[in-house]
Design an enzyme around this catalytic site. Sequence first.
Site, mmCIF file in Angstrom:
data_model
loop_
_atom_site.group_PDB
_atom_site.id
_atom_site.type_symbol
_atom_site.label_atom_id
_atom_site.label_comp_id
_atom_site.label_asym_id
_atom_site.label_seq_id
_atom_site.Cartn_x
_atom_site.Cartn_y
_atom_site.Cartn_z
ATOM 1 C CB SER A 32 -0.888 0.012 1.246
ATOM 2 O OG SER A 32 -1.366 1.331 1.457
ATOM 3 C CG HIS A 79 -3.743 -2.164 -1.160
ATOM 4 N ND1 HIS A 79 -4.763 -3.077 -1.301
ATOM 5 C CD2 HIS A 79 -4.155 -1.292 -0.203
ATOM 6 C CE1 HIS A 79 -5.753 -2.774 -0.469
ATOM 7 N NE2 HIS A 79 -5.409 -1.689 0.213
ATOM 8 C CG ASP A 132 -5.256 1.972 0.968
ATOM 9 O OD1 ASP A 132 -6.092 1.052 1.039
ATOM 10 O OD2 ASP A 132 -4.061 1.827 1.281
ATOM 11 C CG MET A 153 -8.977 6.525 2.215
ATOM 12 S SD MET A 153 -7.930 6.864 3.635
ATOM 13 C CE MET A 153 -7.068 5.300 3.759
ATOM 14 C CG HIS A 199 -9.123 -0.859 0.158
ATOM 15 N ND1 HIS A 199 -8.410 -0.877 1.346
ATOM 16 C CD2 HIS A 199 -10.421 -0.950 0.502
ATOM 17 C CE1 HIS A 199 -9.259 -0.965 2.359
ATOM 18 N NE2 HIS A 199 -10.484 -1.000 1.881
ATOM 19 C CG MET A 218 -11.464 2.294 2.442
ATOM 20 S SD MET A 218 -9.909 2.539 3.310
ATOM 21 C CE MET A 218 -8.794 2.545 1.922
ATOM 22 C CG MET A 229 -10.764 -3.501 6.052
ATOM 23 S SD MET A 229 -9.336 -3.015 5.069
ATOM 24 C CE MET A 229 -8.522 -1.855 6.176
ATOM 25 C CG PHE A 234 -6.012 7.201 9.637
ATOM 26 C CD1 PHE A 234 -5.557 8.457 9.244
ATOM 27 C CD2 PHE A 234 -7.308 7.080 10.100
ATOM 28 C CE1 PHE A 234 -6.381 9.568 9.314
ATOM 29 C CE2 PHE A 234 -8.157 8.180 10.171
ATOM 30 C CZ PHE A 234 -7.687 9.429 9.787
ATOM 31 N N GLY A 293 -0.465 2.620 9.359
ATOM 32 C CA GLY A 293 0.323 2.667 10.583
ATOM 33 C C GLY A 293 -0.396 2.253 11.852
ATOM 34 C CG ASP A 336 -5.510 -3.120 3.809
ATOM 35 O OD1 ASP A 336 -4.437 -2.684 4.255
ATOM 36 O OD2 ASP A 336 -6.283 -2.446 3.110
ATOM 37 N N GLY A 365 -1.665 -3.255 9.440
ATOM 38 C CA GLY A 365 -0.795 -3.720 10.521
ATOM 39 C C GLY A 365 0.020 -4.956 10.192
HETATM 40 C C1 DX5 Z 1 -6.113 1.524 5.733
HETATM 41 C C2 DX5 Z 1 -5.654 1.046 4.395
HETATM 42 C C3 DX5 Z 1 -4.452 0.208 4.398
HETATM 43 C C4 DX5 Z 1 -3.235 0.848 5.002
HETATM 44 C C5 DX5 Z 1 -2.256 -0.209 5.362
HETATM 45 O O1 DX5 Z 1 -7.367 2.098 5.601
HETATM 46 O O2 DX5 Z 1 -6.668 0.275 3.786
HETATM 47 O O3 DX5 Z 1 -4.177 -0.285 3.099
HETATM 48 O O4 DX5 Z 1 -2.645 1.771 4.145
HETATM 49 O O5 DX5 Z 1 -1.209 0.397 6.026
HETATM 50 P P1 DX5 Z 1 -0.389 -0.343 7.158
HETATM 51 O O6 DX5 Z 1 0.285 -1.512 6.524
HETATM 52 O O7 DX5 Z 1 0.554 0.713 7.602
HETATM 53 O O8 DX5 Z 1 -1.348 -0.753 8.217
HETATM 54 ZN ZN ZN Z 2 -6.213 -0.777 1.896
#
Ligand code: DX5
Ligand code: ZN
Length: 214
Positions: free
Chosen positions: A7, A32, A34, A36, A65, A67, A135, A141, A143, A173, A175
């Site tokens: 990502s 990947h 994201d 949003m 992805h 969101m 998820m 977010f 991290g 996806d 952590g």
């Molecule tokens: C969160 C995203 C993830 C995120 C993963 O909403 O969907 O793809 O960027 O980031 P890490 O690997 O840092 O959790």
């Molecule tokens: Zn994602």
Amino acid sequence: MTQLSPSVLTSDFLTLGDALRKMEDAGVDMVHLDVMDGIFVPNISFGVPVIRSIRAHTRLPLDVHLMIDRPHRYLRDFAAVSDWLGFHYEAGSPVRETLREIRALGCRACLTIKPATDPEVVLPYLEDCDMVLVMSVEPGFGGQKFLPSALGKLSFLRDAVAARGLNVALEVDGGINEETAPQAVAAGATVLVAGSYLFSAPDLAARAREIRAL
Ligand code: DX5
Ligand code: ZN
């Protein structure tokens, strides 16, 4: 073989071209992305124009992805720049119709569930999915810390996919790091998304290879 889908959410967008080349060299399987909208999740990232630029600079398949609220309104736009296109079960679109339209538009269809969503809700739609995304953090977010409740959901879905003899990828996806990646794979994940763990590394390619080796 488990696939890796980095990502880019926490990467430096001005040097994304370099990061894409490093990911290609490291042999990652897809990228990947994201998306949003500030409504479905409390954060705003990027949309079609940025993805179109990324697409022009890499041959890696794009794993998008969404969101966003009521994603069916924007399927045509995103399908034109995606290979895998996923949306949230909770986002207010008709699930089966949306999955089918994604396939009709030439993409692989992915249904995504938030941490509080029971994986059973996916079962009526499994035949219409090419991938299910579990998820392991609240979407919005990068991290955040991996939620272990994702593991049971992955195993549940792995068993359901196997029982029906389907070919549905299971993506996880949020952590993912050297500790949680092997747990997720053992639970049934076939595609790992990793963001901050990869992009905080001094050498992205080396870390991507490390995850793959795990
Ligand atoms: C969160 C995203 C993830 C995120 C993963 O909403 O969907 O793809 O960027 O980031 P890490 O690997 O840092 O959790
Ligand atoms: Zn994602």
